[in-house]
Design an enzyme around this catalytic site. Structure first.
Site, PDB file in Angstrom:
ATOM      1  N   ARG A   1       0.822  -1.222   0.000  1.00  0.00           N
ATOM      2  CA  ARG A   1       0.000   0.000   0.000  1.00  0.00           C
ATOM      3  C   ARG A   1       0.854   1.268   0.000  1.00  0.00           C
ATOM      4  O   ARG A   1       0.466   2.293   0.572  1.00  0.00           O
ATOM      5  CB  ARG A   1      -0.958   0.033   1.195  1.00  0.00           C
ATOM      6  CG  ARG A   1      -1.705  -1.255   1.429  1.00  0.00           C
ATOM      7  CD  ARG A   1      -2.472  -1.724   0.238  1.00  0.00           C
ATOM      8  NE  ARG A   1      -3.099  -3.024   0.451  1.00  0.00           N
ATOM      9  CZ  ARG A   1      -3.715  -3.696  -0.504  1.00  0.00           C
ATOM     10  NH1 ARG A   1      -3.760  -3.233  -1.740  1.00  0.00           N
ATOM     11  NH2 ARG A   1      -4.274  -4.853  -0.238  1.00  0.00           N
TER      12      ARG A   1
ATOM     13  N   GLU B   1      -6.047 -12.009   8.327  1.00  0.00           N
ATOM     14  CA  GLU B   1      -5.730 -12.088   6.900  1.00  0.00           C
ATOM     15  C   GLU B   1      -4.624 -13.086   6.606  1.00  0.00           C
ATOM     16  O   GLU B   1      -3.676 -12.806   5.878  1.00  0.00           O
ATOM     17  CB  GLU B   1      -5.345 -10.700   6.369  1.00  0.00           C
ATOM     18  CG  GLU B   1      -6.484  -9.696   6.489  1.00  0.00           C
ATOM     19  CD  GLU B   1      -6.199  -8.346   5.846  1.00  0.00           C
ATOM     20  OE1 GLU B   1      -5.032  -7.918   5.850  1.00  0.00           O
ATOM     21  OE2 GLU B   1      -7.153  -7.743   5.324  1.00  0.00           O
TER      22      GLU B   1
ATOM     23  N   ASP C   1     -12.097  -1.022   7.900  1.00  0.00           N
ATOM     24  CA  ASP C   1     -10.719  -1.032   7.401  1.00  0.00           C
ATOM     25  C   ASP C   1     -10.335   0.281   6.727  1.00  0.00           C
ATOM     26  O   ASP C   1     -10.281   0.342   5.499  1.00  0.00           O
ATOM     27  CB  ASP C   1     -10.555  -2.196   6.408  1.00  0.00           C
ATOM     28  CG  ASP C   1      -9.098  -2.463   6.076  1.00  0.00           C
ATOM     29  OD1 ASP C   1      -8.240  -1.745   6.605  1.00  0.00           O
ATOM     30  OD2 ASP C   1      -8.834  -3.397   5.301  1.00  0.00           O
TER      31      ASP C   1
ATOM     32  N   GLU D   1      -4.511   4.482   0.872  1.00  0.00           N
ATOM     33  CA  GLU D   1      -4.934   3.228   0.244  1.00  0.00           C
ATOM     34  C   GLU D   1      -6.363   3.305  -0.290  1.00  0.00           C
ATOM     35  O   GLU D   1      -6.647   2.803  -1.377  1.00  0.00           O
ATOM     36  CB  GLU D   1      -4.817   2.082   1.263  1.00  0.00           C
ATOM     37  CG  GLU D   1      -5.362   0.777   0.733  1.00  0.00           C
ATOM     38  CD  GLU D   1      -5.260  -0.378   1.722  1.00  0.00           C
ATOM     39  OE1 GLU D   1      -4.772  -0.193   2.844  1.00  0.00           O
ATOM     40  OE2 GLU D   1      -5.678  -1.491   1.340  1.00  0.00           O
TER      41      GLU D   1
ATOM     42  N   HIS E   1     -16.364   0.405   1.711  1.00  0.00           N
ATOM     43  CA  HIS E   1     -15.860  -0.819   1.084  1.00  0.00           C
ATOM     44  C   HIS E   1     -16.496  -1.113  -0.276  1.00  0.00           C
ATOM     45  O   HIS E   1     -16.722  -2.267  -0.633  1.00  0.00           O
ATOM     46  CB  HIS E   1     -16.049  -2.021   2.020  1.00  0.00           C
ATOM     47  CG  HIS E   1     -14.849  -2.934   2.024  1.00  0.00           C
ATOM     48  ND1 HIS E   1     -14.641  -3.885   1.049  1.00  0.00           N
ATOM     49  CD2 HIS E   1     -13.797  -3.029   2.861  1.00  0.00           C
ATOM     50  CE1 HIS E   1     -13.517  -4.519   1.311  1.00  0.00           C
ATOM     51  NE2 HIS E   1     -12.969  -4.012   2.396  1.00  0.00           N
TER      52      HIS E   1
END
Ligand code: BDP
Length: 710
Positions: free
Chosen positions: A186, A309, A383, A411, A539
C-alpha cells in the site's frame, strides 16, 4: 563534540542562488530565505549569537538543524559563544548540558514538561535579551529547536516568547509497511526507503533526512517493516542492518521497532511449534529479544498482526491473543520494550458482520494483557475507509492501553493521485465521544491514557513515504505525514492550524495563497467521501486494487454487496437490533442514537441503516436524490479546486504548480468515474432518475464497470 568558539561576531548575508528546482525533497523543512526585509532584520537581531554545547549526538543534530535553518532562512552564519555578551543571544540546552540554564528561574516549569517537552522563553539575563530553548532531555531540546525554526518559517514573532510544550502521547510511531525486497504494501510513492541489501555497509543520506522530518513534528518511533511480516527480519543479519538504521535515527530521538512474525520460532529457530505457552517458544522469544537489544539498546519493541488475513497467531495453537502478546511482551520487559498487538481481525465469512468482530474477540480479553502491551485499534471497525463509524473497542477495554492506528498512506483515498488532506479524518476520530465514562470520553482521552489512567500511550500512522524524490508522491500528501506528527504530539490542534503551518513552510507565507489553498485542503476529505462513499457507504472500491469504484465487484471471498446491501427497497447495512445489532457495541447514548434512523448522524446513515430509496430526509428530499447530491458535490468540489489552483500560478514554483495541476485534473476525471459508476450501479436497484439539472453520465454502467486500473 567540543564547544565551538568563534572570536568575533560575524553576521553576514550570503547570496545563495537557488539552482535547484523545487522537487519537494525538502518537505516542510526547506528553510528558504525570508524576503520581507523588516522581518529578516528582526529575526537577525534576535539571533546574533548562539550558546549551544553539542555534548551529545542529539544536541549535535539540534545544532546542525539550527545552522541549516538559520543560514537558509536568514542567510546568516550563526556565531557560537560560550557566554552571553550581547542582546540577541540564543541559549540552548538542558540544565545539564548548559550550566547557564541551570541557574535560570525556570526550574519549576521544567519539572512539568516531562521527558520530551520543551520551553521557548524570552528572558533577560545579565541585562541582555536572550531566547532560551530548553528541556529536560536532549530530545526535548531538539524538538524545541524545530519549533523555534517553525516560528521563523511561519513568520511568527520571536519577541516575548513563552512557549511551553509537551507531547500528549508517549509513543508517536510511523508504521512502515515495507517489505524486505524493497516493495511497500500500500505504498504509492516509490519503493522502500530502507536499502536492506546495502545495509549496514551503506548509509544513505536520506535516512537522516527522513529522521529530521520525523523529529521536526515529534515522531519518536518507526516500525520498519510490514505487518504482514517475514521471519527473516528477525534474523541475525537483519538485526545488524536494523541496528545501522537505529544508529542514524537515535540521533533524532527516534527508536526503531520491528514487526514479528508469530511463527518466527519455527521458521528461524526450527522449533516444532510457535505455541506461546510452550517453554521453548518463550525462551526463543526471550533470547531473540536479548539479541536484538544487544545491537539496539533502545529498541522500541514488536508490532504484531496475528490471526488476521492469513497471518499466523496464537489461535492456531488454541491460545488467546493475550497469551500471544504476553509471551512477546515478557521477552522485551527486561529491556523496557513494548508490544503493540493489532486488533485488526475478522473472519472472512459471509454471515458475520465484519464491523463487530474485533470487539467480540478482544473485549473479553480486557485485563488479560501484561502492562507493556498495547492493543492497536484502527480508527473504524472495517478497514481505513474514507469514513467509518468510530471503532467500538474505544472505551470498551478500560484495563488495556489502546493505541490508535490511522492510515496516512491513501490506500482507500486515491493513492498518491488525489489531494486528500487527512487531518480532518484523524481529528474526527480523536474528537469522537465514546461516552464510555459519560460525556467527554473522547478517543483522544482514551488513547492518551488520561481517561482510564494508563501511564503508557501510543498512536501509530501507516506511513506514506517512499523513494519518490518528494517522499510521498503527491505534493500535498506530505501534509498528511506532517499532520499525523503534529496531532500525535497534540491531538487538540486544529486541522486548519496544521494546514496553515504546513502551507507556510512548504509553499509560501503569502496570505493570498494560503487562504484559498487551505480551503482546498480543509474541504478535500469531505469531497473525497462525497465522490467515493457518501452517507456511510464503505468498502465499495475496486476490491482488487482498492482504486476506483467497485460496488459491483465480486472476487473470491469478497462481495462489495456485503457492505452496501443494495436492493429494490433501499441501500445500506442494517446494524440496528433488527439487523446485525452492531449498535449494541456502543455506549449509550450512541447505541440509541444509532439504533434510530432519525437520530443517526447523516454521515453514518448507511453504515447503520438500510434506507429506503424514497425515504424522506430531514432536508425534505428523498434519500436517493440526496445520495446523488453528495456524489455531484464531490466532483464539483474538485472542479472548484482546479480553478483556485490555476490562480496560484505566480505564487508557487512552476514545478510543483504543474504537478498539482495535472494531478487535480486526474482527480476530477476519477471523481467522475466514481460518481457516475456508483450512481449508475445503484440506479439499477433504485430505478429512480438522476434529478434534473445535473449533467448526465457520459457512458453506460458497463463502461465504468470495465475501466481497468489506470
Ligand atoms: C488493509 C490492507 C492490507 C493490510 C491490512 C492490515 O489492504 O494490505 O495488510 O489492511 O492493516 O487495509 O493489516
Amino acid at each position: 563534540m567540543a564547544l565551538k568558539k568563534l572570536t568575533a561576531i560575524l553576521i553576514f548575508s550570503v547570496c545563495f542562488v537557488n539552482v535547484f528546482a523545487e522537487n519537494g525533497y525538502d518537505l516542510w523543512i526547506r528553510y528558504k530565505k525570508i524576503d520581507d526585509p523588516s522581518l529578516l532584520s528582526s529575526y537577525r537581531a534576535a539571533i546574533r549569537q548562539i550558546i549551544l554545547s553539542e555534548k551529545s549526538p542529539i544536541l549535535q543534530s539540534a545544532g546542525r538543524e539550527l545552522n541549516r535553518g538559520i543560514s537558509g532562512l536568514l542567510q546568516i552564519k550563526p556565531v557560537y559563544e560560550d557566554r552571553i555578551t550581547i542582546n540577541g543571544t540564543l541559549l540552548i540546552g538542558t540544565p545539564q548540558s548548559q550550566p547557564l540554564i541551570a541557574r535560570l528561574p525556570i526550574q519549576a516549569e521544567l519539572k512539568n514538561i516531562g521527558d520530551e517537552g520543551y520551553l521557548l522563553r524570552s528572558i533577560t539575563i545579565d541585562g541582555k535579551q536572550c531566547t532560551v530553548i530548553t528541556a529536560n532531555t536532549d530530545a526535548g531540546v531538539l524538538y524545541g529547536v524545530f519549533n523555534f525554526l517553525r516560528l521563523i518559517q511561519t513568520h511568527q514573532s520571536l519577541q516575548q516568547l513563552a512557549v511551553v510544550e509537551k507531547p500528549t502521547i508517549k509513543y508517536r510511531v510511523l508504521d512502515h509497511w515495507d517489505n524486505l525486497d524493497g516493495t511497500i504494501e500500500r505504498g504509492y510513492a516509490g519503493s522502500s526507503l530502507w536499502d536492506w541489501q546495502r545495509l549496514p555497509g551503506y548509509i544513505d543520506k536520506r535516512y537522516e533526512d527522513y529522521a529530521r522530518a520525523d523529529a521536526s513534528v515529534g515522531i519518536n518511533g518507526a516500525v520498519l517493516n510490514n505487518v504482514n511480516a517475514k521471519a527473516k527480519s528477525l534474523s541475525a543479519a537483519y538485526i545488524i542492518k536494523t541496528a545501522a538504521l537505529a544508529d542514524v535515527f537515535r540521533k533524532y530521538g527516534i527508536r526503531v521497532y520491528l514487526t514479528a512474525r508469530f511463527t518466527a520460532p519455527m521458521e528461524l529457530g526450527k522449533l516444532k511449534t510457535a505455541d506461546p505457552l510452550d517453554a521453548d517458544v518463550k525462551k526463543w522469544w526471550k533470547d531473540k529479544a536479548d539479541e536484538v537489544y544487544k545491537y539496539i539498546p533502545d529498541f522500541g519493541g514488536f508490532l504484531i498482526k496475528a490471526n488476521s488475513e492469513g497471518q499466523p497467531g496464537p489461535q492456531d495453537y488454541k491460545r488467546t491473543h493475550a497469551d500471544g502478546a504476553n509471551t512477546l511482551a515478557e521477552a522485551v520487559t527486561p529491556h523496557g520494550g513494548i508490544v503493540i498487538w493489532r486488533a485488526f481481525v475478522y473472519a472472512n465469512h459471509k454471515d458475520a458482520d465484519r464491523a463487530k468482530q474485533a470487539y467480540d474477540e478482544f473485549k473479553p480479553l480486557d485485563g488479560k494483557f501484561i502492562s507493556n502491551v498495547f492493543l492497536q485499534v484502527k480508527n473504524g471497525p472495517i478497514d481505513f475507509q474514507p469514513r467509518e463509524a468510530i471503532h467500538p473497542l474505544f472505551g470498551a477495554m478500560p484495563k488495556t492501553p489502546l493505541a490508535l492506528e490511522v492510515e496516512i498512506t491513501q490506500e482507500y483515498l486515491g493513492f498518491a493521485s488525489h489531494l486528500v488532506y487527512l487531518a480532518p479524518l484523524i481529528k474526527e476520530t480523536l474528537d469522537a465521544d465514546t461516552y464510555s465514562k459519560g460525556e467527554g470520553s473522547t478517543v483522544s482521552k482514551i488513547i492518551d491514557g488520561s481517561l482510564d489512567h494508563h501511564q503508557l500511550s501510543c498512536i501509530a500512522g501507516v506511513a506514506n513515504t517512499g523513494s519518490d524524490i518528494n517522499w510521498c508522491g503527491h505534493p500535498f500528501a506530505q501534509a498528511n505525514w506532517y499532520a499525523f506528527g503534529r496531532l500525535a504530539w497534540n491531538p487538540d490542534l486544529g486541522s486548519s492550524q496544521i494546514a496553515d503551518e504546513w502551507l507556510r513552510m512548504t509553499f509560501s507565507n503569502d496570505k493570498s495563497f494560503i487562504e484559498p489553498v487551505k480551503k482546498i485542503m480543509l474541504d478535500s476529505r469531505e469531497a473525497a467521501v462525497n465522490y467515493m462513499m457518501p452517507m456511510g457507504l464503505n468498502h465499495i472500491m475496486n476490491l482488487g486494487t482498492h482504486y476506483g469504484p467497485g460496488p459491483w465487484d465480486k472476487i473470491p471471498g469478497w462481495n462489495a454487496w456485503d457492505y452496501h446491501r443494495a436492493d429494490s427497497v433501499g441501500l445500506g447495512f442494517n446494524r440496528t437490533s433488527t439487523g446485525s445489532n452492531a449498535v449494541s457495541q456502543y455506549f449509550a447514548p450512541l447505541s440509541n442514537q444509532y439504533e434510530n434512523i432519525k437520530t443517526t448522524p447523516p454521515k453514518y446513515l448507511l453504515w447503520f441503516h438500510h434506507v429506503g430509496w424514497n425515504y424522506k430526509m430531514p432536508s425534505g428530499k428523498i434519500f436517493w436524490d440526496e445520495l446523488v447530491d453528495h456524489y455531484y458535490a464531490g466532483v464539483n468540489a474538485v472542479r472548484a479546486w482546479e480553478t483556485t489552483w490555476e490562480k496560484q500560478k505566480t505564487k508557487v514554483d512552476p514545478e510543483r504548480f504543474e504537478e498539482v495541476k495535472q494531478l487535480l485534473a486526474q482527480q476530477e476525471k476519477e471523481a467522475i468515474w466514481w460518481r457516475d459508476g456508483s450512481i449508475l450501479y445503484f440506479q439499477t436497484y433504485s430505478h429512480l432518475p438522476i434529478p434534473a439539472g445535473y449533467e448526465k453520465p457520459q457512458h453506460e454502467l458497463k463502461y465504468y464497470e470495465t475501466i481497468t486500473f489506470p
